[in-house]
Design a protein around this motif. Structure first.
Motif, short mmCIF file in Angstrom:
data_model
loop_
_atom_site.label_atom_id
_atom_site.label_comp_id
_atom_site.label_asym_id
_atom_site.label_seq_id
_atom_site.Cartn_x
_atom_site.Cartn_y
_atom_site.Cartn_z
N TYR A 1 0.86 -1.18 0.00
CA TYR A 1 0.00 0.00 0.00
C TYR A 1 0.90 1.23 0.00
O TYR A 1 1.75 1.35 0.87
N ALA A 2 0.71 2.09 -0.98
CA ALA A 2 1.55 3.29 -1.07
C ALA A 2 0.64 4.50 -1.02
O ALA A 2 -0.27 4.64 -1.84
N THR A 3 0.86 5.35 -0.02
CA THR A 3 -0.04 6.48 0.18
C THR A 3 0.72 7.80 0.27
O THR A 3 1.89 7.84 0.63
N ASP A 4 0.01 8.85 -0.06
CA ASP A 4 0.55 10.20 0.06
C ASP A 4 -0.64 11.16 0.16
O ASP A 4 -1.74 10.80 -0.23
N ILE A 5 -0.41 12.38 0.68
CA ILE A 5 -1.53 13.34 0.67
C ILE A 5 -1.66 14.03 -0.67
O ILE A 5 -2.67 14.63 -0.98
N ASN A 6 -0.61 13.96 -1.46
CA ASN A 6 -0.55 14.72 -2.70
C ASN A 6 -1.02 13.84 -3.87
O ASN A 6 -0.37 12.86 -4.22
N SER A 7 -2.16 14.20 -4.46
CA SER A 7 -2.74 13.34 -5.51
C SER A 7 -1.91 13.37 -6.79
O SER A 7 -1.86 12.38 -7.53
N LYS A 8 -1.25 14.49 -7.02
CA LYS A 8 -0.47 14.62 -8.25
C LYS A 8 0.70 13.64 -8.28
O LYS A 8 0.93 12.97 -9.29
N VAL A 9 1.42 13.54 -7.16
CA VAL A 9 2.57 12.63 -7.15
C VAL A 9 2.11 11.17 -7.23
O VAL A 9 2.81 10.33 -7.80
N LEU A 10 0.93 10.88 -6.71
CA LEU A 10 0.44 9.50 -6.77
C LEU A 10 0.18 9.09 -8.22
O LEU A 10 0.38 7.94 -8.59
N GLU A 11 -0.27 10.06 -9.04
CA GLU A 11 -0.49 9.77 -10.46
C GLU A 11 0.82 9.36 -11.13
O GLU A 11 0.87 8.41 -11.90
#
Lengths: 194, 269
Positions: B130-140
């Motif tokens: 599971y890889a999470t971040d608050i920043n949606s752009k970097v997740l893309e």
């Protein structure tokens, strides 16, 4: 040397340097035995990979106790701190330090400008900054900020520096309170708060 | 530099208008990042900047992406990855199923590094990351597994320093300045947005990695996050932080045993 300008309420002496600065420090640190109620913070450009060697080297060379900086490390008078590689070193209210991995500044992380500017913000006129040898323009902007905030700025005499570019750049763009060779820098550090 | 009071006003406004709480972020770094954006855009004064943030949600969103630090690299701190490869993975290997959580994964470089190591240890097929971040752009970006080709020289050196013995270039396809990592590596990754400041535990894990995220938080928030990890970690699970981060100000260290030199702790009770 205008001894009367030495700040009697100095809390932090921060030293920045790049290429050739370790040489200067190796002349200064062995002669330094105790710090007069201020903390000494050293921010040097270093290779990202040489993890502990700089701290270890400095530890061997001085009697002053050296502390390894971890995140939120309290800044305690009498101790020497070395900025870790690959992080910017920042200063927080409440006498602690924090770390930051954001983009390099002046191709450097730690960047001297970043630490100098942050220290100026917290310590104002109870700060002394010393910029040593180097072949990069880092440090000059930070010295300006420190001076504007009331701190004392010192630049290594370019003639005594292995790499004179960094001190020269600072001398050209700021008005240092002192321009000193390594011997004089040592005397200055010893005289702080005395 | 912006004033302290201006920064506090911005923090309050962001919370009031958008519900995002920067109140427990370390001020020195936050102030520097906000100041950078403020100077960059050439606002007449701070008030103009504040009203832009308040009334332009699109601007706000971009600002958040800019404020949060997203600097990362593959096999960052090779010595850490070497310890994971040699000491942690062998202990996880007997498990029928391995759950990992990479919190604050940014654009995913370290998630792909982990997938490569799991693959080489023959564990990837029974793992889930599971890889999470608050920043949606970097997740893309992370989902695509596309990184700049110019970084590959450094990454392959890191890979080798971490004990990797394969030809690193076999893990990606180079094309027009980009390196696209093999999709097989991403098959076991689940990306989602998660906010360590306000969100809760969502699963139980055997290995949690959160490297160079806590440095941006003050001590109260660090405590909250470490406790969140503690709740999310199985007994005998591992927690890994950045090389200059510690759990010692946040949780009773009798619950955890640190691996000799690295910032890896094992939950022992």
């Amino acid at each position: 040397m205008a001894e009367d300008k030495i700040n009697p309420k100095c809390k932090v002496v921060i030293v920045g340097g790049s290429a050739g600065s370790l040489n200067a420090l190796m002349q200064i640190l062995p002669e330094l035995y105790v710090l007069n109620a201020f903390a000494l913070v050293i921010v040097l450009h270093r290779r990202g990979t040489d993890d502990m060697t700089l701290e270890e080297l400095i530890k061997i060379k001085t009697e002053v106790p050296v502390k390894i900086i971890e995140d939120k490390e309290p800044l305690v008078p009498g101790f020497l701190y070395v900025a870790p590689s690959n992080y910017h070193l920042l200063f927080e209210k409440g006498e602690t330090m924090s770390l930051d991995t954001s983009e390099k500044v002046n191709y450097s992380r730690p960047s001297i400008d970043v630490s100098f500017e942050s220290a100026a913000e917290i310590y104002g006129d109870s700060l002394v900054a010393i910029l040593l040898s180097g072949s990069n323009a880092d440090g000059t902007e930070g010295l300006k900020t420190i001076q504007n905030a009331g701190g004392i700025i010192i630049v290594q005499d370019p003639q005594s520096a292995d790499m004179p570019f960094m001190p020269n750049n600072a001398i050209r763009h700021t008005t240092p309170d002192f321009i000193l060779n390594t011997d004089e820098i040592l005397k200055f550090i010893i005289s702080v708060n005395s | 530099m912006i004033e302290d009071i201006e920064l506090e006003t911005l923090i309050n406004d962001i919370y009031e208008y958008y519900g995002f709480d920067f109140g427990s972020y370390s001020r020195a770094s936050l102030k520097r990042r906000v100041n950078r954006i403020y100077q960059l855009e050439g606002f007449k004064n701070f008030y103009e900047f504040l009203s832009k943030v308040r009334y332009d949600p699109e601007y706000y969103k971009n600002m958040i992406d800019e404020i949060t630090v997203n600097v990362t690299e593959m096999f960052r701190d090779p010595a850490f990855y070497k310890a994971v490869r040699n000491e942690i993975l062998p202990q996880l290997a007997p498990k029928p199923f391995i759950r990992l959580w990479h919190a604050g994964c940014s654009s995913g470089e370290e998630v792909y590094s982990m997938a490569i190591m799991l693959k080489e240890a023959g564990l990837l097929h029974k793992s889930i990351i599971y890889a999470t971040d608050i920043n949606s752009k970097v997740l893309e970006t992370a989902k695509k597994g596309i990184f700049p080709l110019r970084m590959m020289k450094e990454y392959s050196e890191n890979y080798r320093d971490s004990g990797g013995q394969e030809d690193f270039s076999k893990y990606y396809i180079a094309n027009y300045g980009i390196a696209k990592f093999n999709e097989e590596l991403a098959e076991k990754m689940v990306f989602s947005q998660h906010n360590l400041v306000s969100d809760n535990s969502f699963n139980e894990f055997d290995f949690i990695l959160c490297r160079n995220v806590l440095i941006y938080f003050d001590n109260d928030l660090q405590k909250r996050v470490i406790n969140l990890f503690d709740e999310s970690l199985s007994i005998l699970g591992f927690l890994a932080l950045g090389t200059k981060e510690t759990i010692k100000y946040s949780i009773s260290t009798t619950k955890y045993k640190q691996l000799e030199k690295e910032k890896i702790w094992r939950k022992i009770k």
